[in-house]
Write a protein that holds these residues in place. Structure first.
Motif, PDB file in Angstrom:
ATOM      1  N   ILE A   1      27.087  39.323  33.891  1.00 30.50           N
ATOM      2  CA  ILE A   1      28.320  40.123  33.875  1.00 30.50           C
ATOM      3  C   ILE A   1      28.042  41.535  34.383  1.00 30.50           C
ATOM      4  O   ILE A   1      28.819  42.080  35.171  1.00 30.50           O
ATOM      5  N   VAL A   2      26.922  42.126  33.937  1.00 26.50           N
ATOM      6  CA  VAL A   2      26.563  43.459  34.440  1.00 26.50           C
ATOM      7  C   VAL A   2      26.386  43.410  35.952  1.00 26.50           C
ATOM      8  O   VAL A   2      26.850  44.308  36.670  1.00 26.50           O
ATOM      9  N   ASP A   3      25.757  42.366  36.451  1.00 26.30           N
ATOM     10  CA  ASP A   3      25.600  42.205  37.899  1.00 26.30           C
ATOM     11  C   ASP A   3      26.970  42.179  38.584  1.00 26.30           C
ATOM     12  O   ASP A   3      27.163  42.821  39.626  1.00 26.30           O
TER      13      ASP A   3
ATOM     14  N   ALA B   1      26.874  46.479  48.204  1.00 27.46           N
ATOM     15  CA  ALA B   1      27.918  46.487  47.169  1.00 27.46           C
ATOM     16  C   ALA B   1      29.154  45.798  47.731  1.00 27.46           C
ATOM     17  O   ALA B   1      29.416  45.830  48.927  1.00 27.46           O
ATOM     18  N   GLY B   2      29.909  45.147  46.858  1.00 26.68           N
ATOM     19  CA  GLY B   2      31.119  44.458  47.284  1.00 26.68           C
ATOM     20  C   GLY B   2      30.858  43.122  47.949  1.00 26.68           C
ATOM     21  O   GLY B   2      31.772  42.505  48.499  1.00 26.68           O
ATOM     22  N   ASN B   3      29.629  42.668  47.873  1.00 29.91           N
ATOM     23  CA  ASN B   3      29.248  41.395  48.495  1.00 29.91           C
ATOM     24  C   ASN B   3      30.017  40.220  47.890  1.00 29.91           C
ATOM     25  O   ASN B   3      30.392  39.290  48.600  1.00 29.91           O
ATOM     26  N   ASP B   4      30.236  40.256  46.584  1.00 32.38           N
ATOM     27  CA  ASP B   4      30.964  39.163  45.927  1.00 32.38           C
ATOM     28  C   ASP B   4      32.381  39.046  46.485  1.00 32.38           C
ATOM     29  O   ASP B   4      32.855  37.943  46.766  1.00 32.38           O
ATOM     30  N   ALA B   5      33.051  40.179  46.652  1.00 36.60           N
ATOM     31  CA  ALA B   5      34.417  40.160  47.189  1.00 36.60           C
ATOM     32  C   ALA B   5      34.426  39.647  48.630  1.00 36.60           C
ATOM     33  O   ALA B   5      35.300  38.858  49.000  1.00 36.60           O
ATOM     34  N   ARG B   6      33.452  40.079  49.416  1.00 37.34           N
ATOM     35  CA  ARG B   6      33.375  39.605  50.810  1.00 37.34           C
ATOM     36  C   ARG B   6      33.202  38.095  50.893  1.00 37.34           C
ATOM     37  O   ARG B   6      33.700  37.448  51.801  1.00 37.34           O
ATOM     38  N   HIS B   7      32.469  37.535  49.942  1.00 34.22           N
ATOM     39  CA  HIS B   7      32.241  36.081  49.927  1.00 34.22           C
ATOM     40  C   HIS B   7      33.278  35.349  49.085  1.00 34.22           C
ATOM     41  O   HIS B   7      33.158  34.152  48.862  1.00 34.22           O
ATOM     42  N   GLN B   8      34.278  36.069  48.590  1.00 32.54           N
ATOM     43  CA  GLN B   8      35.335  35.519  47.739  1.00 32.54           C
ATOM     44  C   GLN B   8      34.749  34.749  46.553  1.00 32.54           C
ATOM     45  O   GLN B   8      35.197  33.650  46.217  1.00 32.54           O
ATOM     46  N   LYS B   9      33.744  35.373  45.913  1.00 32.89           N
ATOM     47  CA  LYS B   9      33.104  34.763  44.753  1.00 32.89           C
ATOM     48  C   LYS B   9      33.922  35.024  43.507  1.00 32.89           C
ATOM     49  O   LYS B   9      34.530  36.077  43.353  1.00 32.89           O
ATOM     50  N   ASN B  10      33.910  34.071  42.648  1.00 28.87           N
ATOM     51  CA  ASN B  10      34.501  34.235  41.329  1.00 28.87           C
ATOM     52  C   ASN B  10      33.470  34.944  40.455  1.00 28.87           C
ATOM     53  O   ASN B  10      32.341  34.475  40.316  1.00 28.87           O
TER      54      ASN B  10
ATOM     55  N   HIS C   1      32.944  37.567  36.755  1.00 32.70           N
ATOM     56  CA  HIS C   1      33.558  37.897  35.474  1.00 32.70           C
ATOM     57  C   HIS C   1      34.649  38.942  35.673  1.00 32.70           C
ATOM     58  O   HIS C   1      35.705  38.887  35.039  1.00 32.70           O
ATOM     59  N   VAL C   2      34.406  39.866  36.585  1.00 33.89           N
ATOM     60  CA  VAL C   2      35.384  40.926  36.857  1.00 33.89           C
ATOM     61  C   VAL C   2      36.646  40.351  37.489  1.00 33.89           C
ATOM     62  O   VAL C   2      37.767  40.716  37.104  1.00 33.89           O
TER      63      VAL C   2
ATOM     64  N   VAL D   1      37.797  37.273  37.265  1.00 34.23           N
ATOM     65  CA  VAL D   1      38.470  36.335  36.355  1.00 34.23           C
ATOM     66  C   VAL D   1      39.045  37.047  35.126  1.00 34.23           C
ATOM     67  O   VAL D   1      40.136  36.741  34.676  1.00 34.23           O
ATOM     68  N   HIS D   2      38.302  38.040  34.584  1.00 35.40           N
ATOM     69  CA  HIS D   2      38.693  38.672  33.314  1.00 35.40           C
ATOM     70  C   HIS D   2      39.096  40.136  33.440  1.00 35.40           C
ATOM     71  O   HIS D   2      39.702  40.676  32.510  1.00 35.40           O
ATOM     72  N   GLY D   3      38.729  40.784  34.519  1.00 36.15           N
ATOM     73  CA  GLY D   3      39.008  42.217  34.672  1.00 36.15           C
ATOM     74  C   GLY D   3      37.828  43.063  34.251  1.00 36.15           C
ATOM     75  O   GLY D   3      36.946  42.617  33.504  1.00 36.15           O
ATOM     76  N   ILE D   4      37.808  44.296  34.717  1.00 32.71           N
ATOM     77  CA  ILE D   4      36.669  45.185  34.476  1.00 32.71           C
ATOM     78  C   ILE D   4      36.540  45.579  33.007  1.00 32.71           C
ATOM     79  O   ILE D   4      35.432  45.589  32.460  1.00 32.71           O
ATOM     80  N   ASP D   5      37.655  45.891  32.338  1.00 31.04           N
ATOM     81  CA  ASP D   5      37.569  46.303  30.931  1.00 31.04           C
ATOM     82  C   ASP D   5      37.084  45.176  30.035  1.00 31.04           C
ATOM     83  O   ASP D   5      36.227  45.378  29.167  1.00 31.04           O
ATOM     84  N   ALA D   6      37.599  43.975  30.246  1.00 27.93           N
ATOM     85  CA  ALA D   6      37.154  42.818  29.455  1.00 27.93           C
ATOM     86  C   ALA D   6      35.697  42.499  29.756  1.00 27.93           C
ATOM     87  O   ALA D   6      34.958  42.067  28.865  1.00 27.93           O
ATOM     88  N   SER D   7      35.266  42.710  30.986  1.00 26.62           N
ATOM     89  CA  SER D   7      33.866  42.454  31.352  1.00 26.62           C
ATOM     90  C   SER D   7      32.952  43.426  30.625  1.00 26.62           C
ATOM     91  O   SER D   7      31.908  43.023  30.076  1.00 26.62           O
ATOM     92  N   ARG D   8      33.323  44.695  30.607  1.00 33.52           N
ATOM     93  CA  ARG D   8      32.512  45.689  29.881  1.00 33.52           C
ATOM     94  C   ARG D   8      32.479  45.372  28.389  1.00 33.52           C
ATOM     95  O   ARG D   8      31.426  45.496  27.742  1.00 33.52           O
ATOM     96  N   ALA D   9      33.593  44.955  27.834  1.00 35.48           N
ATOM     97  CA  ALA D   9      33.649  44.592  26.412  1.00 35.48           C
ATOM     98  C   ALA D   9      32.774  43.370  26.125  1.00 35.48           C
ATOM     99  O   ALA D   9      32.102  43.309  25.088  1.00 35.48           O
ATOM    100  N   ALA D  10      32.765  42.423  27.039  1.00 34.86           N
ATOM    101  CA  ALA D  10      31.938  41.227  26.862  1.00 34.86           C
ATOM    102  C   ALA D  10      30.459  41.590  26.845  1.00 34.86           C
ATOM    103  O   ALA D  10      29.684  41.041  26.051  1.00 34.86           O
TER     104      ALA D  10
END
Length: 170
Positions: free
Chosen positions: A94-96, A112-121, A123-124, A126-135
């Motif tokens: 999740i931190v990654d 940076a932003g490699n996940d978005a470029r590859h359209q990867k799913n 935690h951010v 699927v759940h959003g940044i705030d929920a990811s930090r909380a997790a």
């Protein structure tokens, strides 16, 4: 040492089995395949949790279990180590995912932003940044709580590592 030299071959086989199981097609390799197949497709939160468990947490759990195999731990240590490995591995992933979204290429040492470029799913996504930090906070707390339940062990170094990984910047 906690074991005799005659135990070395048996322990070596146990270590190899532990690592090879963690890396097999049902775990690390399988998780990576599912991660790749999920690109540019919508997946469920349960699918993502499975990917993170198999791709990352299973390998970290194996590393911790291998440490147990080298000693003579009490039987209650095994489930605690599995809990620590699960929490640490999922939090690490999740931190990654958070860093890929929020950090710079210079900071993380990879694009940076490699996940978005590859359209990867992630935690951010699927759940959003705030929920990811909380997790991450929840998983880190659970891992440290499990550490503190390990009998007759100085867990301060492991606790420090868990905290470091939760707050890493690259």
């Amino acid at each position: 040492l906690a074991y005799h030299y005659r135990d070395v071959p048996e322990r070596a086989v146990s270590l190899i089995q532990c690592l090879s199981t963690a890396a097999d097609s049902s775990h690390l390799i399988g998780g990576q395949v599912l991660d790749t197949l999920g690109e540019a497709r919508s997946i469920t939160a349960a699918d993502l949790a499975s990917i993170h468990q198999h791709k990352t947490a299973d390998l970290i759990t194996a590393a911790l279990q291998m440490g147990l195999l080298l000693g003579s731990p009490p039987s209650c240590a095994e489930p605690l180590i599995r809990e620590i490995g699960h929490c640490l591995g999922v939090a690490f992933q999740i931190v990654d995912d958070i860093l890929d979204t929020t950090a710079t290429t210079e900071t993380i040492g990879k694009p940076a932003g490699n996940d978005a470029r590859h359209q990867k799913n992630t935690h951010v996504t699927v759940h959003g940044i705030d929920a990811s930090r909380a997790a991450v906070l929840d998983l880190t707390g659970r891992a440290i709580a499990a550490c503190r339940q390990l009998p007759d062990a100085d867990t301060h170094p492991l606790e420090a590592l868990i905290q470091f990984l939760a707050t890493r910047i690259n």
